[in-house]
Design a protein around this motif. Structure first.
Motif, PDB file in Angstrom:
ATOM      1  N   LEU A 120      20.900 -53.223  29.038  1.00 57.51           N
ATOM      2  CA  LEU A 120      20.250 -52.242  28.165  1.00 57.51           C
ATOM      3  C   LEU A 120      20.667 -50.819  28.525  1.00 57.51           C
ATOM      4  O   LEU A 120      20.838 -49.967  27.651  1.00 57.51           O
ATOM      5  CB  LEU A 120      18.736 -52.387  28.241  1.00 57.51           C
ATOM      6  N   GLU A 121      20.858 -50.560  29.827  1.00 54.42           N
ATOM      7  CA  GLU A 121      21.299 -49.232  30.273  1.00 54.42           C
ATOM      8  C   GLU A 121      22.712 -48.931  29.766  1.00 54.42           C
ATOM      9  O   GLU A 121      23.006 -47.822  29.319  1.00 54.42           O
ATOM     10  CB  GLU A 121      21.272 -49.153  31.797  1.00 54.42           C
ATOM     11  N   VAL A 122      23.579 -49.948  29.817  1.00 54.63           N
ATOM     12  CA  VAL A 122      24.943 -49.779  29.316  1.00 54.63           C
ATOM     13  C   VAL A 122      24.927 -49.484  27.819  1.00 54.63           C
ATOM     14  O   VAL A 122      25.627 -48.589  27.335  1.00 54.63           O
ATOM     15  CB  VAL A 122      25.787 -51.039  29.607  1.00 54.63           C
ATOM     16  N   ILE A 123      24.121 -50.236  27.076  1.00 55.92           N
ATOM     17  CA  ILE A 123      24.008 -50.021  25.627  1.00 55.92           C
ATOM     18  C   ILE A 123      23.511 -48.611  25.334  1.00 55.92           C
ATOM     19  O   ILE A 123      24.045 -47.907  24.462  1.00 55.92           O
ATOM     20  CB  ILE A 123      23.075 -51.073  24.994  1.00 55.92           C
ATOM     21  N   SER A 124      22.510 -48.172  26.083  1.00 54.52           N
ATOM     22  CA  SER A 124      21.958 -46.831  25.885  1.00 54.52           C
ATOM     23  C   SER A 124      23.003 -45.754  26.165  1.00 54.52           C
ATOM     24  O   SER A 124      23.142 -44.794  25.397  1.00 54.52           O
ATOM     25  CB  SER A 124      20.740 -46.634  26.797  1.00 54.52           C
ATOM     26  N   ASP A 125      23.756 -45.922  27.266  1.00 56.38           N
ATOM     27  CA  ASP A 125      24.796 -44.953  27.608  1.00 56.38           C
ATOM     28  C   ASP A 125      25.872 -44.890  26.531  1.00 56.38           C
ATOM     29  O   ASP A 125      26.347 -43.805  26.162  1.00 56.38           O
ATOM     30  CB  ASP A 125      25.438 -45.321  28.954  1.00 56.38           C
ATOM     31  N   LEU A 126      26.272 -46.047  26.012  1.00 54.51           N
ATOM     32  CA  LEU A 126      27.303 -46.081  24.973  1.00 54.51           C
ATOM     33  C   LEU A 126      26.830 -45.404  23.696  1.00 54.51           C
ATOM     34  O   LEU A 126      27.581 -44.669  23.047  1.00 54.51           O
ATOM     35  CB  LEU A 126      27.703 -47.527  24.689  1.00 54.51           C
ATOM     36  N   GLU A 127      25.585 -45.655  23.331  1.00 58.50           N
ATOM     37  CA  GLU A 127      25.064 -45.066  22.096  1.00 58.50           C
ATOM     38  C   GLU A 127      24.888 -43.557  22.202  1.00 58.50           C
ATOM     39  O   GLU A 127      25.035 -42.833  21.221  1.00 58.50           O
ATOM     40  CB  GLU A 127      23.740 -45.739  21.722  1.00 58.50           C
ATOM     41  N   MET A 128      24.627 -43.074  23.407  1.00 57.58           N
ATOM     42  CA  MET A 128      24.504 -41.628  23.607  1.00 57.58           C
ATOM     43  C   MET A 128      25.863 -40.955  23.672  1.00 57.58           C
ATOM     44  O   MET A 128      26.014 -39.802  23.277  1.00 57.58           O
ATOM     45  CB  MET A 128      23.718 -41.338  24.893  1.00 57.58           C
ATOM     46  N   ALA A 129      26.850 -41.687  24.162  1.00 58.44           N
ATOM     47  CA  ALA A 129      28.172 -41.085  24.391  1.00 58.44           C
ATOM     48  C   ALA A 129      29.045 -41.076  23.149  1.00 58.44           C
ATOM     49  O   ALA A 129      29.907 -40.210  22.995  1.00 58.44           O
ATOM     50  CB  ALA A 129      28.892 -41.807  25.526  1.00 58.44           C
ATOM     51  N   GLN A 130      28.855 -42.039  22.251  1.00 65.51           N
ATOM     52  CA  GLN A 130      29.744 -42.131  21.101  1.00 65.51           C
ATOM     53  C   GLN A 130      29.001 -42.704  19.894  1.00 65.51           C
ATOM     54  O   GLN A 130      28.060 -43.485  20.029  1.00 65.51           O
ATOM     55  CB  GLN A 130      30.965 -42.988  21.446  1.00 65.51           C
ATOM     56  N   ASP A 131      29.458 -42.307  18.719  1.00 65.07           N
ATOM     57  CA  ASP A 131      28.808 -42.746  17.487  1.00 65.07           C
ATOM     58  C   ASP A 131      29.014 -44.233  17.243  1.00 65.07           C
ATOM     59  O   ASP A 131      28.152 -44.910  16.690  1.00 65.07           O
ATOM     60  CB  ASP A 131      29.353 -41.950  16.291  1.00 65.07           C
ATOM     61  N   PHE A 132      30.188 -44.726  17.609  1.00 67.49           N
ATOM     62  CA  PHE A 132      30.486 -46.130  17.355  1.00 67.49           C
ATOM     63  C   PHE A 132      31.085 -46.757  18.600  1.00 67.49           C
ATOM     64  O   PHE A 132      31.921 -46.158  19.271  1.00 67.49           O
ATOM     65  CB  PHE A 132      31.483 -46.264  16.192  1.00 67.49           C
ATOM     66  N   TYR A 133      30.648 -47.960  18.935  1.00 71.84           N
ATOM     67  CA  TYR A 133      31.233 -48.696  20.051  1.00 71.84           C
ATOM     68  C   TYR A 133      31.274 -50.169  19.685  1.00 71.84           C
ATOM     69  O   TYR A 133      30.563 -50.630  18.780  1.00 71.84           O
ATOM     70  CB  TYR A 133      30.444 -48.470  21.346  1.00 71.84           C
ATOM     71  N   THR A 134      32.117 -50.897  20.373  1.00 73.52           N
ATOM     72  CA  THR A 134      32.291 -52.317  20.098  1.00 73.52           C
ATOM     73  C   THR A 134      31.792 -53.152  21.272  1.00 73.52           C
ATOM     74  O   THR A 134      31.473 -52.616  22.346  1.00 73.52           O
ATOM     75  CB  THR A 134      33.771 -52.652  19.856  1.00 73.52           C
TER      76      THR A 134
END
Length: 401
Positions: free
Chosen positions: A73-87
């Motif tokens: 969940l922490e990784v998902i949160s970091d990705l969503e804060m860092a970039q608009d789109f991630y895979t």
């Protein structure tokens, strides 16, 4: 928004148990990440994704599963804060680093980059990275070092360690830039988070080399050029290398080593500088022509007798370069003594001397900059600034009666 759930995979293992995996779903695509757990099917509660009371270590194992989910969940949160789109691939790269301690071991990643450089033939960079890694390992006194341990404080202490071992600002700067490059690549490839970058606070710019660049004046170059070496034939090649470099705008030894006869066309030498990839077209001056004529009788593809056969690997080329360069610099000390030059003379002094002599003859900095192949005239100004001593000394002598 991605969703996660801890599940029991339905493919039974040879021991009769079933693997427990973390399922991550995003944009209707799913990836499974194996956990350390395997259980019998009657020990698992599929509704809540947890071990039931039949599992012998229910509480401890469920706590560990909770930590795995929290990390995801922490990784998902970091990705969503860092970039608009991630895979899911972005998630996988980041999650595996946090889940696998070896993936965040800077030395393992370091070795990987060194191997990549060797395969690409970038042997000079590979050597710098290799020596810096060994130095950091000796300082850290451990085989495993994680990226998050290389903090600004760590770098400060490493700098002190290097200074205590006699390191100069310039030499320390080379190592710090290698470490910084490791972090930049790791961040670019998604191996670590940008927040681990220590060079926002530790500044390499404070590390400046204090060694004064040495250069010969034109009279000293001529004294080397005109030496009678009839009784010292072992010095002829090294003298030729130095004079050739001087009259070809300070050509680097690595470029001289790889120079082929096909690079000579009419009264010009055409080559691409290895370091900057800049293209040079150089007029063949009489001293250079004499040297080319000297080696023309060898009937080899390479001008100088350094690379003796074709199809050498990058490692073999680098070994040949180091061996020959070592002899070259040793011979230059002897040549300087014979010419009465009371200065340290090395292979790179030819390049410094070329710039110094042009400056003494009144050549403009912009012309010197283009001759050296500098991309920015500021580089040339800094380069020439360290060669000012002789000119200043001569100016001071005008005050004498």
């Amino acid at each position: 928004m991605a969703s996660i759930k801890t599940i029991l995979r339905k493919k039974q293992l040879l021991n009769g148990k079933f693997p427990i995996s973390l399922r991550v779903t995003k944009d209707r695509k799913t990836k499974f990440f194996r956990t350390p757990f395997e259980v019998h099917i009657n020990e698992w509660d599929s509704k809540v994704g947890r071990f039931n009371k039949k599992h012998t270590q229910q509480l401890k194992s469920n706590r560990l599963l909770g930590k795995i989910e929290d990390r995801a969940l922490e990784v998902i949160s970091d990705l969503e804060m860092a970039q608009d789109f991630y895979t899911l691939n972005d998630f996988e790269r980041k999650f595996r680093v946090q889940s696998n301690p070896e993936a965040s071991n800077i030395f393992s990643f370091w070795e990987e980059l060194i191997d990549e450089m060797k395969e690409a033939g970038r042997m000079g960079n590979a050597d710098v990275y290799h020596h810096t890694k060994n130095s950091v390992q000796k300082f850290a006194k451990q085989k495993s070092l994680h990226f998050n341990e290389v903090s600004p404080t760590f770098l400060d202490k490493y700098e002190v360690y290097l200074r205590n071992k006699g390191g100069s600002g310039g030499g320390i700067g080379v190592k710090m830039r290698a470490i910084r490059a490791i972090f930049n690549v790791a961040i670019k490839r998604g191996v670590i988070d940008e927040k681990l970058y220590p060079f926002k606070h530790y500044k390499i710019s404070k590390l400046k080399g204090k060694a004064i660049k040495k250069a010969l004046n034109i009279e000293e170059v001529h004294s080397l050029q005109n030496l009678d070496l009839s009784d010292k034939p072992h010095l002829i090649n090294s003298r030729n290398y130095f004079i050739f470099s001087f009259y070809t705008r300070g050509m680097n030894f690595a470029d001289m080593m790889k120079l082929r006869w096909e690079n000579v066309s009419g009264d010009r030498i055409h080559y691409t500088r290895s370091k900057t990839k800049g293209n040079f077209i150089i007029k063949i001056m009489p001293p250079v022509k004499d040297i080319l004529d000297f080696y023309a009788k060898n009937n080899k593809p390479y001008i100088f007798p350094i690379i003796l056969r074709e199809n050498l690997t990058p490692t073999q080329l680098n070994d040949r370069k180091r061996k020959t360069l070592k002899k070259f610099n040793k011979d230059l000390k002897e040549l300087a003594g014979l010419a009465g030059i009371n200065k340290p003379v090395t292979s790179y002094v030819a390049r410094h001397s070329f710039a110094n002599c042009l400056k003494q003859k009144g050549t403009g900095t912009d012309i010197i900059s283009e001759s050296l192949g500098h991309q920015d005239v500021k580089t040339t100004k800094a380069y020439l600034k360290e060669l000012d001593t002789a000119i200043l000394d001569e100016a001071s002598e005008l005050l004498l009666p």
